[in-house]
Scaffold this motif. Structure first.
Motif, PDB file in Angstrom:
ATOM      1  N   ALA A 168     -13.360 -17.223 -28.047  1.00 10.80           N
ATOM      2  CA  ALA A 168     -12.663 -18.098 -28.751  1.00 10.80           C
ATOM      3  C   ALA A 168     -12.893 -18.596 -30.187  1.00 10.80           C
ATOM      4  O   ALA A 168     -12.282 -18.857 -30.866  1.00 10.80           O
ATOM      5  N   LEU A 169     -14.341 -18.462 -30.364  1.00 11.95           N
ATOM      6  CA  LEU A 169     -14.570 -18.828 -31.789  1.00 11.95           C
ATOM      7  C   LEU A 169     -14.698 -17.498 -32.790  1.00 11.95           C
ATOM      8  O   LEU A 169     -14.208 -17.833 -33.700  1.00 11.95           O
ATOM      9  N   PHE A 170     -14.598 -16.481 -32.128  1.00 12.91           N
ATOM     10  CA  PHE A 170     -14.302 -15.179 -33.001  1.00 12.91           C
ATOM     11  C   PHE A 170     -12.970 -15.266 -33.691  1.00 12.91           C
ATOM     12  O   PHE A 170     -12.614 -14.654 -34.773  1.00 12.91           O
ATOM     13  N   ALA A 171     -12.062 -15.710 -32.835  1.00  9.68           N
ATOM     14  CA  ALA A 171     -10.643 -15.291 -33.459  1.00  9.68           C
ATOM     15  C   ALA A 171     -10.290 -15.621 -34.927  1.00  9.68           C
ATOM     16  O   ALA A 171      -9.701 -15.047 -35.384  1.00  9.68           O
ATOM     17  N   TYR A 172     -10.489 -17.045 -34.993  1.00 10.93           N
ATOM     18  CA  TYR A 172     -10.226 -17.494 -36.400  1.00 10.93           C
ATOM     19  C   TYR A 172     -11.352 -17.403 -37.231  1.00 10.93           C
ATOM     20  O   TYR A 172     -11.078 -17.296 -38.467  1.00 10.93           O
ATOM     21  N   THR A 173     -12.806 -17.217 -36.693  1.00 13.50           N
ATOM     22  CA  THR A 173     -13.810 -16.913 -37.824  1.00 13.50           C
ATOM     23  C   THR A 173     -13.655 -15.711 -38.237  1.00 13.50           C
ATOM     24  O   THR A 173     -14.050 -15.327 -39.571  1.00 13.50           O
ATOM     25  N   GLY A 174     -13.213 -14.667 -37.611  1.00 11.08           N
ATOM     26  CA  GLY A 174     -13.333 -13.273 -37.906  1.00 11.08           C
ATOM     27  C   GLY A 174     -12.233 -13.227 -38.922  1.00 11.08           C
ATOM     28  O   GLY A 174     -12.177 -12.026 -39.767  1.00 11.08           O
TER      29      GLY A 174
ATOM     30  N   GLY B 180      -4.609 -16.572 -34.158  1.00  9.49           N
ATOM     31  CA  GLY B 180      -5.929 -16.261 -33.585  1.00  9.49           C
ATOM     32  C   GLY B 180      -5.920 -16.846 -31.896  1.00  9.49           C
ATOM     33  O   GLY B 180      -6.562 -15.955 -31.062  1.00  9.49           O
ATOM     34  N   ASN B 181      -5.287 -17.656 -31.646  1.00 12.59           N
ATOM     35  CA  ASN B 181      -5.279 -18.352 -30.389  1.00 12.59           C
ATOM     36  C   ASN B 181      -4.444 -17.301 -29.343  1.00 12.59           C
ATOM     37  O   ASN B 181      -4.978 -17.327 -28.092  1.00 12.59           O
ATOM     38  N   CYS B 182      -3.656 -16.467 -29.821  1.00 10.51           N
ATOM     39  CA  CYS B 182      -2.950 -15.540 -29.077  1.00 10.51           C
ATOM     40  C   CYS B 182      -3.931 -14.301 -29.028  1.00 10.51           C
ATOM     41  O   CYS B 182      -4.038 -13.656 -28.012  1.00 10.51           O
ATOM     42  N   HIS B 183      -4.571 -14.066 -30.075  1.00 12.79           N
ATOM     43  CA  HIS B 183      -5.474 -12.695 -29.960  1.00 12.79           C
ATOM     44  C   HIS B 183      -6.533 -12.971 -29.155  1.00 12.79           C
ATOM     45  O   HIS B 183      -7.181 -12.208 -28.465  1.00 12.79           O
TER      46      HIS B 183
ATOM     47  N   GLN C  12     -21.606  -8.114 -34.168  1.00  8.90           N
ATOM     48  CA  GLN C  12     -21.865  -7.993 -32.838  1.00  8.90           C
ATOM     49  C   GLN C  12     -20.455  -8.080 -31.660  1.00  8.90           C
ATOM     50  O   GLN C  12     -20.489  -7.226 -30.690  1.00  8.90           O
ATOM     51  N   VAL C  13     -19.798  -8.920 -32.206  1.00  6.18           N
ATOM     52  CA  VAL C  13     -18.617  -9.089 -31.375  1.00  6.18           C
ATOM     53  C   VAL C  13     -17.671  -7.773 -31.595  1.00  6.18           C
ATOM     54  O   VAL C  13     -17.150  -7.279 -30.662  1.00  6.18           O
ATOM     55  N   ARG C  14     -17.421  -7.576 -32.858  1.00  5.89           N
ATOM     56  CA  ARG C  14     -16.585  -6.312 -33.160  1.00  5.89           C
ATOM     57  C   ARG C  14     -17.410  -5.007 -32.358  1.00  5.89           C
ATOM     58  O   ARG C  14     -16.514  -4.077 -32.180  1.00  5.89           O
ATOM     59  N   ALA C  15     -18.435  -5.026 -32.070  1.00  9.16           N
ATOM     60  CA  ALA C  15     -19.097  -3.855 -31.403  1.00  9.16           C
ATOM     61  C   ALA C  15     -19.082  -3.794 -29.874  1.00  9.16           C
ATOM     62  O   ALA C  15     -19.582  -3.123 -29.204  1.00  9.16           O
TER      63      ALA C  15
ATOM     64  N   GLU D   3     -14.533 -25.707 -30.467  1.00  9.02           N
ATOM     65  CA  GLU D   3     -13.346 -24.682 -31.316  1.00  9.02           C
ATOM     66  C   GLU D   3     -12.118 -25.204 -31.360  1.00  9.02           C
ATOM     67  O   GLU D   3     -11.636 -25.154 -32.714  1.00  9.02           O
ATOM     68  N   GLN D   4     -11.619 -25.966 -30.304  1.00 11.29           N
ATOM     69  CA  GLN D   4     -10.394 -26.411 -30.283  1.00 11.29           C
ATOM     70  C   GLN D   4     -10.287 -27.634 -31.381  1.00 11.29           C
ATOM     71  O   GLN D   4      -9.372 -28.244 -31.954  1.00 11.29           O
ATOM     72  N   TYR D   5     -11.509 -28.456 -31.282  1.00  8.13           N
ATOM     73  CA  TYR D   5     -11.261 -30.040 -31.901  1.00  8.13           C
ATOM     74  C   TYR D   5     -11.986 -29.902 -33.265  1.00  8.13           C
ATOM     75  O   TYR D   5     -11.530 -30.569 -34.238  1.00  8.13           O
ATOM     76  N   SER D   6     -12.967 -29.063 -33.599  1.00 12.75           N
ATOM     77  CA  SER D   6     -13.498 -29.264 -34.698  1.00 12.75           C
ATOM     78  C   SER D   6     -13.542 -27.810 -35.788  1.00 12.75           C
ATOM     79  O   SER D   6     -13.960 -27.793 -36.663  1.00 12.75           O
ATOM     80  N   HIS D   7     -13.094 -26.810 -35.092  1.00 11.57           N
ATOM     81  CA  HIS D   7     -12.912 -25.515 -35.841  1.00 11.57           C
ATOM     82  C   HIS D   7     -11.560 -25.192 -35.959  1.00 11.57           C
ATOM     83  O   HIS D   7     -11.250 -25.096 -37.125  1.00 11.57           O
ATOM     84  N   GLU D   8     -10.633 -24.805 -35.126  1.00 18.17           N
ATOM     85  CA  GLU D   8      -9.430 -24.569 -35.143  1.00 18.17           C
ATOM     86  C   GLU D   8      -8.556 -25.155 -36.124  1.00 18.17           C
ATOM     87  O   GLU D   8      -7.809 -24.737 -36.729  1.00 18.17           O
ATOM     88  N   PRO D   9      -8.627 -26.598 -35.976  1.00 19.96           N
ATOM     89  CA  PRO D   9      -7.775 -27.225 -36.816  1.00 19.96           C
ATOM     90  C   PRO D   9      -7.895 -27.148 -38.250  1.00 19.96           C
ATOM     91  O   PRO D   9      -7.000 -27.843 -39.079  1.00 19.96           O
ATOM     92  N   TYR D  10      -8.910 -26.826 -38.701  1.00 17.28           N
ATOM     93  CA  TYR D  10      -9.431 -26.791 -40.085  1.00 17.28           C
ATOM     94  C   TYR D  10      -9.520 -25.224 -40.676  1.00 17.28           C
ATOM     95  O   TYR D  10      -8.613 -24.783 -41.694  1.00 17.28           O
ATOM     96  N   ILE D  11      -9.977 -24.413 -39.831  1.00 20.52           N
ATOM     97  CA  ILE D  11      -9.910 -22.926 -40.281  1.00 20.52           C
ATOM     98  C   ILE D  11      -8.653 -22.148 -39.878  1.00 20.52           C
ATOM     99  O   ILE D  11      -8.231 -21.746 -41.070  1.00 20.52           O
TER     100      ILE D  11
END
Length: 213
Positions: A161-167, A10-13, A188-191, A97-105
């Motif tokens: 940033a938030l879409f990458a791993y949430t998606g 996701g970070n690369c995407h 909405q992001v995908r559109a 996203e980097q501290y509270s989201h990405e490390p877990y999802i």
């Protein structure tokens, strides 16, 4: 511009998605971090931290860290707010996203897809990743109940940033059924113009995602 990245990351995407939406020319070099390709002498010479993504310019300059790359690419474009307050709000969500989201999802997704079924990490780490990941999703859901985007008034870098791993959160074992605002935001992001989806992981990884823990 050359991008060194792992397509299933996701970070690369994030970087690929913004480059595509900006219409920028770039060359992609696949670096499979799951196979140790970020630990080679050649790659460590570019990023001693041994992580992707990394962008490399024709003049030799190198930049790592996905969200730093997003901000640099988006400078002077509608994807990064010009207003100082709105920009700070976008950055706050990118730090979140980097501290509270990405490390877990993202880590839950990695454990389920890239570690063996009998890996000790599944029992040791996955429950906490799911708990903390859902806590992050709840924060996002509350924000989206009253706002269309995370970057400010319009779609931009914090949303990317938030879409990458949430998606792909479902691949980490997260059920988004209880997050209607997040599901609407993902749609909405995908559109958005120029959107590209993250490439599917290799067959073995995809098969592990499909299994129910």
């Amino acid at each position: 511009m050359t991008v060194h990245g792992f397509s299933s990351s996701g970070n690369c995407h994030k970087v690929r998605l913004l480059l595509e939406q900006l219409g920028r020319d770039y060359r992609w070099i696949e670096v499979d971090s799951s196979k140790g390709e970020t630990r080679t002498t050649g790659f460590l010479a570019k990023n001693p931290n041994g992580r992707v993504p990394v962008i490399e310019l024709d003049d030799g300059r190198i930049l790592a860290e996905s969200n730093a790359i997003l901000c640099w690419l988006a400078e002077g474009t509608p994807y990064l707010p010009g207003d100082a307050w709105q920009r700070a709000q976008a950055l706050a969500w990118m730090f979140f996203e980097q501290y509270s989201h990405e490390p877990y999802i993202a880590v839950a997704r990695f454990i389920r897809g890239w570690t063996p079924p009998d890996s000790p990490r599944r029992a040791a780490e996955l429950p906490r990743c799911l708990e903390r990941g859902h806590a992050a999703l709840a924060v996002m859901e509350r924000h989206l109940a009253g706002h269309a985007w995370f970057t400010g008034h319009d779609y931009g870098v914090a949303d990317i940033a938030l879409f990458a791993y949430t998606g792909v959160a479902s691949e980490g074992g997260f059920d988004l059924g209880g997050y209607p605002a997040i599901r609407d935001w993902l749609a909405q992001v995908r559109a958005t113009p120029g959107f590209v989806a993250m490439p599917a992981p290799e067959a073995g990884v995809a098969a592990r995602f499909a299994r129910i823990d």
